[in-house]
Design an enzyme around this catalytic site. Structure first.
Site, PDB file in Angstrom:
ATOM      1  N   ASP A 140     -28.461   7.431  28.422  1.00 61.21           N
ATOM      2  CA  ASP A 140     -28.261   5.995  28.221  1.00 61.21           C
ATOM      3  C   ASP A 140     -28.955   5.216  29.330  1.00 61.21           C
ATOM      4  O   ASP A 140     -29.116   5.729  30.434  1.00 61.21           O
ATOM      5  CB  ASP A 140     -26.767   5.625  28.307  1.00 61.21           C
ATOM      6  CG  ASP A 140     -25.948   6.299  27.232  1.00 61.21           C
ATOM      7  OD1 ASP A 140     -26.529   6.679  26.207  1.00 61.21           O
ATOM      8  OD2 ASP A 140     -24.732   6.432  27.453  1.00 61.21           O
TER       9      ASP A 140
HETATM   10  N1  URA Z   1     -23.014  10.942  27.558  1.00 61.15           N
HETATM   11  C1  URA Z   1     -23.033   9.611  27.674  1.00 61.15           C
HETATM   12  O1  URA Z   1     -22.040   8.952  27.385  1.00 61.15           O
HETATM   13  N2  URA Z   1     -24.163   9.030  28.107  1.00 61.15           N
HETATM   14  C2  URA Z   1     -25.267   9.708  28.454  1.00 61.15           C
HETATM   15  O2  URA Z   1     -26.275   9.111  28.860  1.00 61.15           O
HETATM   16  C3  URA Z   1     -25.230  11.092  28.336  1.00 61.15           C
HETATM   17  C4  URA Z   1     -24.092  11.691  27.875  1.00 61.15           C
END
Ligand code: URA
Length: 234
Positions: free
Chosen positions: A102
């Site tokens: 993310d």
């Molecule tokens: N889980 C999440 O919530 N975000 C990420 O970027 C990776 C795994």
């Protein structure tokens, strides 16, 4: 990749000879004679030398980037946000991110130009474990840890067994490592939400046995041959 390098890596000529071919007007890009010796070949370009189409076979490159928060994990972004590509701009190969983090997650991201390798690493059947360090709001009781480990429902999907280790418990927050084997969208955030704790910060610290270590944020290093073999054969 610069046009002379592209021609050389197709095995057609040395870089110097490639420069000669360009200045003699023997090279066409997308049907037009190339007049610009410093041209950078981009994805989708059709390159011809003496009327024959050529394709460069790039040397395989494998990189481990420590992604900072605020960079999106895409090759290009239509909203003109900063992308992870900005952090590896000096890598002379058409690499792309393997999997996704993310925008507000930091940490370990592998990038490569090896499509087979990327496919292997992201295919669910290989179940590559990924470890995240999360700073979550509130206290994480033993009971919540067991629930996270056994599987929680994150909106129609029950997560498979995970490993949870409390790094530091504080009065109003907990630092915790969690290892999961799947990669559903925003999975870690959703898992903690399912037990009532909000993720305030999230960092990926390991993929399988490969650890982020002391690599500074925004920096990258090449994976070692042993690390590449480990990821390919695991
Ligand atoms: N889980 C999440 O919530 N975000 C990420 O970027 C990776 C795994």
């Amino acid at each position: 990749m610069r046009i002379n390098k592209y021609i050389a890596s197709a095995g057609l000529a040395s870089r110097r000879k490639a420069d000669e071919l360009i200045s003699n007007g023997n090279v066409r890009v997308n049907g037009l004679v190339l007049r610009e010796p410093g041209y950078d070949v981009v994805e989708g370009d059709v390159v011809e030398v003496n009327g024959r189409r050529i394709e460069a076979s790039e040397k395989k490159v494998y990189i481990l980037l420590n992604k900072p928060v605020g960079f999106v994990t895409t090759v290009s972004d239509d909203k003109a946000r900063d992308t992870v590509m900005d952090l590896v701009a000096d890598v002379d190969a058409r690499i792309f991110p393997v999997g996704r983090l993310d925008c507000n997650t930091s940490g370990m991201l592998i990038m490569t130009n090896d499509g087979d390798f990327a496919y292997r690493l992201t295919h669910p059947k290989h179940e590559m474990p990924k470890t995240y360090r999360a700073l979550v709001s509130g206290v994480l009781s033993d009971e919540k840890c067991r629930r996270l480990e056994n599987g929680v429902n994150i909106g129609g999907f029950v997560t498979s067994p995970a490993k949870v280790r409390i790094v530091k418990g504080m009065q109003k927050a907990t630092l915790v490592d969690i290892t999961i084997h799947e990669g559903k969208n925003r999975q870690v955030r959703k898992m903690f939400k399912a037990v009532g704790n909000k993720v305030e910060q999230l960092q990926r610290i390991a993929i399988g046995d490969i650890h982020l270590g002391r690599l500074a944020e925004g920096h990258y290093r090449k994976l070692t041959r042993e690390e590449i073999d480990y990821l390919l054969t695991r």
